[in-house]
Design a protein around this motif. Structure first.
Motif, PDB file in Angstrom:
ATOM      1  N   GLY A 183       0.879  -1.242   0.152  1.00 14.58           N
ATOM      2  CA  GLY A 183      -0.024   0.003   0.105  1.00 14.58           C
ATOM      3  C   GLY A 183       0.817   1.327   0.183  1.00 14.58           C
ATOM      4  O   GLY A 183       0.449   2.339  -0.628  1.00 14.58           O
ATOM      5  N   ARG A 184       1.853   1.171   0.605  1.00 16.03           N
ATOM      6  CA  ARG A 184       2.984   2.428   0.577  1.00 16.03           C
ATOM      7  C   ARG A 184       3.439   2.560  -0.788  1.00 16.03           C
ATOM      8  O   ARG A 184       3.677   3.742  -1.195  1.00 16.03           O
ATOM      9  CB  ARG A 184       4.158   2.070   1.454  1.00 16.03           C
ATOM     10  CG  ARG A 184       3.565   1.894   3.085  1.00 16.03           C
ATOM     11  CD  ARG A 184       4.744   1.557   4.043  1.00 16.03           C
ATOM     12  NE  ARG A 184       4.427   1.784   5.554  1.00 16.03           N
ATOM     13  CZ  ARG A 184       4.626   2.509   6.079  1.00 16.03           C
ATOM     14  NH1 ARG A 184       5.044   3.605   5.836  1.00 16.03           N
ATOM     15  NH2 ARG A 184       4.095   2.477   7.452  1.00 16.03           N
ATOM     16  N   VAL A 189       7.752   5.346  -4.865  1.00 13.22           N
ATOM     17  CA  VAL A 189       8.609   4.468  -4.067  1.00 13.22           C
ATOM     18  C   VAL A 189       8.835   5.566  -2.840  1.00 13.22           C
ATOM     19  O   VAL A 189       9.300   6.663  -3.064  1.00 13.22           O
ATOM     20  CB  VAL A 189      10.056   4.246  -4.667  1.00 13.22           C
ATOM     21  CG1 VAL A 189      10.890   3.554  -3.725  1.00 13.22           C
ATOM     22  CG2 VAL A 189       9.736   3.338  -6.001  1.00 13.22           C
ATOM     23  N   PRO A 190       8.715   5.149  -1.726  1.00 10.98           N
ATOM     24  CA  PRO A 190       8.828   6.049  -0.346  1.00 10.98           C
ATOM     25  C   PRO A 190      10.238   6.568  -0.443  1.00 10.98           C
ATOM     26  O   PRO A 190      11.364   5.692  -0.762  1.00 10.98           O
ATOM     27  CB  PRO A 190       8.538   5.116   0.716  1.00 10.98           C
ATOM     28  CG  PRO A 190       7.706   4.125   0.198  1.00 10.98           C
ATOM     29  CD  PRO A 190       8.081   3.882  -1.196  1.00 10.98           C
ATOM     30  N   LEU A 191      10.539   7.592  -0.084  1.00  9.80           N
ATOM     31  CA  LEU A 191      11.908   8.380   0.148  1.00  9.80           C
ATOM     32  C   LEU A 191      12.591   8.527  -1.180  1.00  9.80           C
ATOM     33  O   LEU A 191      13.867   9.191  -1.107  1.00  9.80           O
ATOM     34  CB  LEU A 191      12.759   7.506   1.113  1.00  9.80           C
ATOM     35  CG  LEU A 191      12.155   7.313   2.587  1.00  9.80           C
ATOM     36  CD1 LEU A 191      13.277   6.671   3.324  1.00  9.80           C
ATOM     37  CD2 LEU A 191      11.947   8.514   3.238  1.00  9.80           C
ATOM     38  N   GLU A 194      13.232  12.097  -1.447  1.00 11.10           N
ATOM     39  CA  GLU A 194      13.505  12.800  -0.334  1.00 11.10           C
ATOM     40  C   GLU A 194      15.213  13.431  -0.338  1.00 11.10           C
ATOM     41  O   GLU A 194      15.803  12.393  -0.603  1.00 11.10           O
ATOM     42  CB  GLU A 194      13.411  11.929   0.974  1.00 11.10           C
ATOM     43  CG  GLU A 194      13.720  12.648   2.183  1.00 11.10           C
ATOM     44  CD  GLU A 194      12.425  13.423   2.862  1.00 11.10           C
ATOM     45  OE1 GLU A 194      12.721  14.029   3.798  1.00 11.10           O
ATOM     46  OE2 GLU A 194      11.351  13.269   2.103  1.00 11.10           O
ATOM     47  N   PRO A 195      15.436  14.572  -0.097  1.00 13.04           N
ATOM     48  CA  PRO A 195      16.896  14.897  -0.304  1.00 13.04           C
ATOM     49  C   PRO A 195      17.643  14.279   0.927  1.00 13.04           C
ATOM     50  O   PRO A 195      17.253  14.190   1.957  1.00 13.04           O
ATOM     51  CB  PRO A 195      16.768  16.407  -0.083  1.00 13.04           C
ATOM     52  CG  PRO A 195      15.324  16.738   0.891  1.00 13.04           C
ATOM     53  CD  PRO A 195      14.662  15.600   0.248  1.00 13.04           C
ATOM     54  N   VAL A 196      18.809  14.113   0.136  1.00 15.83           N
ATOM     55  CA  VAL A 196      19.807  13.413   1.492  1.00 15.83           C
ATOM     56  C   VAL A 196      20.493  14.510   2.258  1.00 15.83           C
ATOM     57  O   VAL A 196      20.767  15.496   1.854  1.00 15.83           O
ATOM     58  CB  VAL A 196      21.006  12.826   0.537  1.00 15.83           C
ATOM     59  CG1 VAL A 196      21.991  12.131   1.741  1.00 15.83           C
ATOM     60  CG2 VAL A 196      20.651  11.465  -0.150  1.00 15.83           C
ATOM     61  N   ARG A 197      20.248  14.546   3.731  1.00 18.20           N
ATOM     62  CA  ARG A 197      21.066  15.315   4.416  1.00 18.20           C
ATOM     63  C   ARG A 197      22.517  14.970   4.724  1.00 18.20           C
ATOM     64  O   ARG A 197      23.017  13.971   5.188  1.00 18.20           O
ATOM     65  CB  ARG A 197      20.341  15.254   5.607  1.00 18.20           C
ATOM     66  CG  ARG A 197      18.997  15.579   5.794  1.00 18.20           C
ATOM     67  CD  ARG A 197      17.997  15.690   7.135  1.00 18.20           C
ATOM     68  NE  ARG A 197      16.761  15.928   6.915  1.00 18.20           N
ATOM     69  CZ  ARG A 197      15.928  16.061   8.186  1.00 18.20           C
ATOM     70  NH1 ARG A 197      16.560  15.613   9.370  1.00 18.20           N
ATOM     71  NH2 ARG A 197      14.777  16.319   8.126  1.00 18.20           N
TER      72      ARG A 197
END
Length: 201
Positions: A183-184, A189-191, A194-197
């Motif tokens: 379901g996610r 695709v999660p993340l 998302e920018p890498v810190r």
């Protein structure tokens, strides 16, 4: 199947149910073939007529035919990920409470008993190619299509994530956790975006 074949399948499934109950209640290593035969009220030779080894009891998958029937009934045009979740939910939802609980036991043993896990690896069970062989025809693509392979690998990744949650004690039902992981993926695709810190020095 003819009557004789159906009777054999019922006997095999009943032997497995008795075995899984014993594995759950007393442990896999502690349960012998004689224990299983006694619980099922059959002879030791009858057990070996249906299963070559104790490991084969766990490897026998009685849910696969159900999943195939459910997949065949999924309406054309259903998004692929939705179809996968539908097959998962309806197949396991068709089982009664005990059958579903014992299937969870079977899957746990397949993952945690080294001898069984080794057999599954040798057979490439649940490998990318195996999943792609089902996904390809369902989408009108070749199994070797890069997108088919990528989707298949992502589904296997969801399986591994669900297993990791089970191993960490964060989930109690592998099937429910796998459905949640799939379901996610419906939102992407999660993340992935998302920018890498960076690490501060």
């Amino acid at each position: 199947m003819g009557l004789r074949e159906r009777k054999k399948e019922r006997t095999r499934a009943e032997l497995q149910r008795h075995a899984l109950r014993l594995f759950r209640d007393h442990g896999y290593a502690e349960t012998t073939v004689d224990d299983i035969a006694a619980a099922a009220e059959v002879s030791r030779s009858t057990f070996f007529r249906y299963f070559g080894t104790k490991e084969d009891v766990v490897l026998f998958d009685d849910v696969d035919p159900v999943m195939e029937r459910v997949m065949a009934a999924v309406p054309a045009g259903t998004p692929l990920l939705e179809a996968v979740r539908t097959v998962l939910r309806e197949s396991f939802g068709s089982l009664d409470d005990e059958a579903r609980a014992l299937e969870e036991v079977r899957m746990e043993l397949a993952r945690t008993v080294p001898a069984i896990a080794t057999i599954l690896r040798e057979r490439n069970a649940f490998g990318v190619e195996q999943v792609a062989a089902m996904v390809g025809p369902a989408t009108g693509r070749e199994p070797e299509d890069p997108e088919v392979l990528l989707f298949s690998a992502v589904v296997l990744g969801a399986r591994q994530a669900a297993r990791a949650r089970m191993d960490a004690g964060r989930a109690t039902s592998y099937v429910d956790e796998l459905d949640a992981m799939l379901g996610r993926l419906e939102g992407g695709v999660p993340l992935a975006g998302e920018p890498v810190r960076g690490h501060s020095s």
